[in-house]
Write a protein that holds these residues in place. Structure first.
Motif, mmCIF file in Angstrom:
data_model
loop_
_atom_site.group_PDB
_atom_site.id
_atom_site.type_symbol
_atom_site.label_atom_id
_atom_site.label_comp_id
_atom_site.label_asym_id
_atom_site.label_seq_id
_atom_site.Cartn_x
_atom_site.Cartn_y
_atom_site.Cartn_z
ATOM 1 N N ASP A 55 7.475 9.059 -3.841
ATOM 2 C CA ASP A 55 8.501 10.093 -4.043
ATOM 3 C C ASP A 55 9.392 9.783 -5.241
ATOM 4 O OD1 ASP A 55 7.632 11.697 -2.026
ATOM 5 O OD2 ASP A 55 9.227 11.207 -0.606
ATOM 6 N N ASP A 56 8.753 9.355 -6.334
ATOM 7 C CA ASP A 56 9.448 9.042 -7.589
ATOM 8 C C ASP A 56 10.404 7.860 -7.479
ATOM 9 O OD1 ASP A 56 8.191 11.128 -8.978
ATOM 10 O OD2 ASP A 56 9.678 12.573 -8.274
ATOM 11 N N ASN A 57 10.306 7.088 -6.416
ATOM 12 C CA ASN A 57 11.097 5.866 -6.263
ATOM 13 C C ASN A 57 10.186 4.650 -6.358
ATOM 14 O OD1 ASN A 57 13.694 7.043 -5.779
ATOM 15 N ND2 ASN A 57 13.007 7.581 -3.710
ATOM 16 N N VAL A 58 10.665 3.596 -7.020
ATOM 17 C CA VAL A 58 9.907 2.356 -7.139
ATOM 18 C C VAL A 58 10.488 1.327 -6.170
ATOM 19 C CG1 VAL A 58 9.239 0.449 -8.642
ATOM 20 C CG2 VAL A 58 9.293 2.793 -9.543
ATOM 21 N N TYR A 59 9.661 0.882 -5.237
ATOM 22 C CA TYR A 59 10.064 -0.118 -4.256
ATOM 23 C C TYR A 59 9.390 -1.451 -4.585
ATOM 24 C CZ TYR A 59 11.604 3.844 -1.359
ATOM 25 O OH TYR A 59 12.218 4.973 -0.884
ATOM 26 N N HIS A 60 10.100 -2.551 -4.247
ATOM 27 C CA HIS A 60 9.539 -3.895 -4.414
ATOM 28 C C HIS A 60 9.556 -4.591 -3.060
ATOM 29 C CE1 HIS A 60 9.866 -3.373 -8.745
ATOM 30 N NE2 HIS A 60 11.136 -3.040 -8.600
ATOM 31 N N ILE A 61 8.427 -5.189 -2.700
ATOM 32 C CA ILE A 61 8.326 -5.956 -1.461
ATOM 33 C C ILE A 61 8.211 -7.439 -1.820
ATOM 34 C CG2 ILE A 61 6.922 -6.440 0.581
ATOM 35 C CD1 ILE A 61 6.070 -3.529 0.587
ATOM 36 N N TYR A 62 9.008 -8.280 -1.166
ATOM 37 C CA TYR A 62 9.044 -9.705 -1.447
ATOM 38 C C TYR A 62 8.548 -10.507 -0.245
ATOM 39 C CZ TYR A 62 11.898 -8.395 -5.443
ATOM 40 O OH TYR A 62 12.345 -7.833 -6.607
ATOM 41 N N ARG A 63 8.188 -11.746 -0.508
ATOM 42 C CA ARG A 63 7.574 -12.594 0.507
ATOM 43 C C ARG A 63 8.480 -12.883 1.700
ATOM 44 N NH1 ARG A 63 9.575 -17.984 0.029
ATOM 45 N NH2 ARG A 63 7.985 -18.681 1.466
ATOM 46 N N ASN A 64 9.792 -12.801 1.543
ATOM 47 C CA ASN A 64 10.697 -13.085 2.656
ATOM 48 C C ASN A 64 11.036 -11.821 3.432
ATOM 49 O OD1 ASN A 64 12.045 -11.984 0.528
ATOM 50 N ND2 ASN A 64 13.803 -13.360 0.610
ATOM 51 N N PHE A 65 10.056 -10.873 3.469
ATOM 52 C CA PHE A 65 10.204 -9.619 4.209
ATOM 53 C C PHE A 65 11.397 -8.799 3.705
ATOM 54 C CE2 PHE A 65 8.669 -12.758 7.497
ATOM 55 C CZ PHE A 65 7.328 -12.431 7.356
ATOM 56 N N LYS A 66 11.561 -8.788 2.400
ATOM 57 C CA LYS A 66 12.668 -8.040 1.803
ATOM 58 C C LYS A 66 12.132 -6.843 1.036
ATOM 59 C CE LYS A 66 15.073 -9.813 -1.659
ATOM 60 N NZ LYS A 66 16.039 -10.682 -2.365
ATOM 61 N N LEU A 67 12.813 -5.709 1.176
ATOM 62 C CA LEU A 67 12.445 -4.476 0.488
ATOM 63 C C LEU A 67 13.615 -4.047 -0.388
ATOM 64 C CD1 LEU A 67 10.394 -2.010 0.310
ATOM 65 C CD2 LEU A 67 11.822 -0.943 2.073
ATOM 66 N N THR A 68 13.363 -3.805 -1.685
ATOM 67 C CA THR A 68 14.409 -3.331 -2.585
ATOM 68 C C THR A 68 13.953 -2.050 -3.263
ATOM 69 O OG1 THR A 68 13.624 -4.568 -4.529
ATOM 70 C CG2 THR A 68 15.147 -5.701 -3.033
ATOM 71 N N LEU A 69 14.917 -1.293 -3.768
ATOM 72 C CA LEU A 69 14.654 -0.033 -4.460
ATOM 73 C C LEU A 69 15.169 -0.164 -5.880
ATOM 74 C CD1 LEU A 69 13.742 2.909 -4.464
ATOM 75 C CD2 LEU A 69 15.939 3.540 -3.460
ATOM 76 N N GLU A 70 14.266 -0.018 -6.846
ATOM 77 C CA GLU A 70 14.618 -0.226 -8.250
ATOM 78 C C GLU A 70 15.678 0.778 -8.700
ATOM 79 O OE1 GLU A 70 12.008 0.218 -12.164
ATOM 80 O OE2 GLU A 70 11.477 -1.563 -10.991
ATOM 81 N N GLU A 121 2.775 4.615 7.292
ATOM 82 C CA GLU A 121 2.294 5.989 7.334
ATOM 83 C C GLU A 121 2.055 6.569 5.945
ATOM 84 O OE1 GLU A 121 4.288 7.594 11.524
ATOM 85 O OE2 GLU A 121 5.454 7.652 9.665
ATOM 86 N N VAL A 122 2.847 6.163 4.968
ATOM 87 C CA VAL A 122 2.703 6.744 3.625
ATOM 88 C C VAL A 122 1.798 5.898 2.729
ATOM 89 C CG1 VAL A 122 5.015 7.729 3.796
ATOM 90 C CG2 VAL A 122 4.710 5.565 2.576
ATOM 91 N N TRP A 123 1.378 4.725 3.217
ATOM 92 C CA TRP A 123 0.755 3.751 2.325
ATOM 93 C C TRP A 123 -0.498 4.289 1.617
ATOM 94 C CZ3 TRP A 123 2.991 -0.220 0.307
ATOM 95 C CH2 TRP A 123 2.246 -1.109 -0.467
ATOM 96 N N SER A 124 -1.266 5.108 2.289
ATOM 97 C CA SER A 124 -2.506 5.611 1.684
ATOM 98 C C SER A 124 -2.224 6.527 0.499
ATOM 99 C CB SER A 124 -3.339 6.354 2.724
ATOM 100 O OG SER A 124 -2.623 7.461 3.246
ATOM 101 N N ASN A 125 -0.974 6.978 0.357
ATOM 102 C CA ASN A 125 -0.626 7.887 -0.733
ATOM 103 C C ASN A 125 0.285 7.263 -1.798
ATOM 104 O OD1 ASN A 125 -2.009 10.192 0.323
ATOM 105 N ND2 ASN A 125 -0.384 10.397 1.844
ATOM 106 N N VAL A 126 0.719 6.018 -1.587
ATOM 107 C CA VAL A 126 1.567 5.402 -2.599
ATOM 108 C C VAL A 126 0.705 4.946 -3.779
ATOM 109 C CG1 VAL A 126 3.147 4.583 -0.802
ATOM 110 C CG2 VAL A 126 1.438 2.997 -1.745
ATOM 111 N N LYS A 127 1.374 4.665 -4.896
ATOM 112 C CA LYS A 127 0.674 4.147 -6.067
ATOM 113 C C LYS A 127 1.269 2.789 -6.427
ATOM 114 C CE LYS A 127 -0.760 8.533 -8.119
ATOM 115 N NZ LYS A 127 -0.765 9.358 -9.356
ATOM 116 N N LEU A 128 0.392 1.797 -6.534
ATOM 117 C CA LEU A 128 0.864 0.464 -6.908
ATOM 118 C C LEU A 128 1.200 0.436 -8.405
ATOM 119 C CD1 LEU A 128 -0.006 -0.474 -4.129
ATOM 120 C CD2 LEU A 128 -1.054 -2.474 -5.196
ATOM 121 N N ILE A 129 2.218 -0.319 -8.736
ATOM 122 C CA ILE A 129 2.654 -0.442 -10.124
ATOM 123 C C ILE A 129 2.221 -1.797 -10.671
ATOM 124 C CG2 ILE A 129 4.697 -0.592 -11.599
ATOM 125 C CD1 ILE A 129 6.032 1.402 -9.776
#
Length: 343
Positions: free
Chosen positions: A293-308, A335-343
């Motif tokens: 949805d035009d947002n860039v998310y980052h997932i980190y090894r310590n189970f952290k999610l950030t929004l660019e 649920e959305v993973w099949s439609n996301v795009k990896l950067i």
């Protein structure tokens, strides 16, 4: 990154184009994770001389000095490169845990991994005295890059030389270089345009037409740029056309990029779970970045999610909690993973 960061032309510091294998090998050797900002500039060019050659000295950390001169940055490799670090540390009697990325013997700039394995501070090492003096000059590599500036030369010709090296590419200039088959300029333009707000439909078709070029450096740069910067921006037909062309390229590096791009496209929620586990065991840091949805998310090894670009951080106790997180559209990451795009 600053415009025209790297100087053009050949240099003893400019190594072969960076690959995933190069990064993994170096990180395994030192048991660290390189800063994202460092990897990002090396994806454009794996080491070399730079245009922004002055790092301002703040807070009197180096009395009598207005700035530290930084003429080059090492890439991942050897002779010269960051993989020369062990030899240089032994030769100049410096403490282990530093990874050198600039210097000449008496003075060095280094990632300071003595107390961390990720996101190290940047230090200045003075070897003039019997014992090396180590001074922190930036909290991380991103801050170091942001503070680099161009030395103010008095000679007008020197200023003009630097300005000429900082070429900005456009659709018109790219097409001009294509018409005149100016191979070095074509490569530079591909790197530059891949990271700008270019007409992606036009650019994708231009790259597709270029995949039959006789120069393997051009074909390799196209594949590298698609993998690094464009796979999530290109339309499906263009991307698939590029992948199919890469698959049958005579150059093995180009064929390798076809596999890497396909892995990005096919990256599943199970792959994510596996990578989280792998990073926890082996000390990795950033696992994956994705567009939704035009947002860039980052997932980190310590189970952290950030929004660019936003002051947003969510931390979880397990990977299961993370992928069950509900995004703004009301659906979970799983649920959305099949439609996301990896950067």
């Amino acid at each position: 990154m600053k415009e025209g960061f790297w100087q053009k032309g050949n240099s003893i510091y400019k190594l072969n184009a960076l690959t995933v294998e190069d990064i993994k090998k170096a990180e395994d050797i030192y048991k660290i994770t390189f800063p994202r900002a460092y990897i990002n500039i090396l994806k454009i060019q794996n080491g070399g001389e730079i245009n922004y050659q002055a790092f301002p000295v703040l807070d009197n950390t180096l009395p009598g000095e207005a700035f530290i001169e930084v003429t080059n940055i090492y890439g991942i490799g050897k002779n010269p490169g960051v993989l020369d670090t062990d030899y240089l540390i032994s030769e100049w009697d410096m403490p282990k845990g530093l990874i050198l990325f600039n210097g000449d013997g008496h003075y060095w700039l280094a990632f300071d991994y003595r107390n961390v394995t990720v996101n190290p501070p940047i230090v200045y090492v003075n070897n003039e005295n019997e014992k090396a003096e180590i001074i922190e000059i930036a909290k991380d590599f991103n801050e170091f890059l942001e503070n680099l500036t161009i030395i103010e030369y008095q000679d007008k010709e020197e200023i003009e030389d630097i300005e000429n090296q900082m070429t900005e590419y456009s659709r018109e200039s790219f097409e001009y270089h294509l018409e005149n088959d100016r191979e070095d300029e074509i490569i530079e333009a591909i790197v530059s345009l891949s990271q700008t707000d270019v007409d992606i439909t036009w650019f994708g078709q231009a790259l597709l037409a270029l995949t039959n070029h006789s120069n393997e450096r051009i074909r390799s740069q196209i594949a590298n740029s698609v993998w690094n910067f464009l796979s999530y921006r290109l339309d499906e037909d263009t991307l698939n056309g590029l992948i199919e062309t890469f698959r049958i390229d005579p150059d093995s590096d180009v064929r390798m990029y076809a596999q890497l791009i396909q892995q990005k496209i096919n990256y599943s929620i199970d792959d994510l779970k596996t990578d989280i586990s792998h990073c926890l065991e082996n000390g990795g840091y950033n696992i994956v970045s994705f567009l939704h949805d035009d947002n860039v998310y980052h997932i980190y090894r310590n189970f952290k999610l950030t929004l660019e670009g936003q002051d947003f951080t969510e931390e979880f106790s397990t990977s299961e909690e993370l992928i069950a997180y509900v995004l703004p559209d009301g659906r979970t990451i799983e649920e959305v993973w099949s439609n996301v795009k990896l950067i």
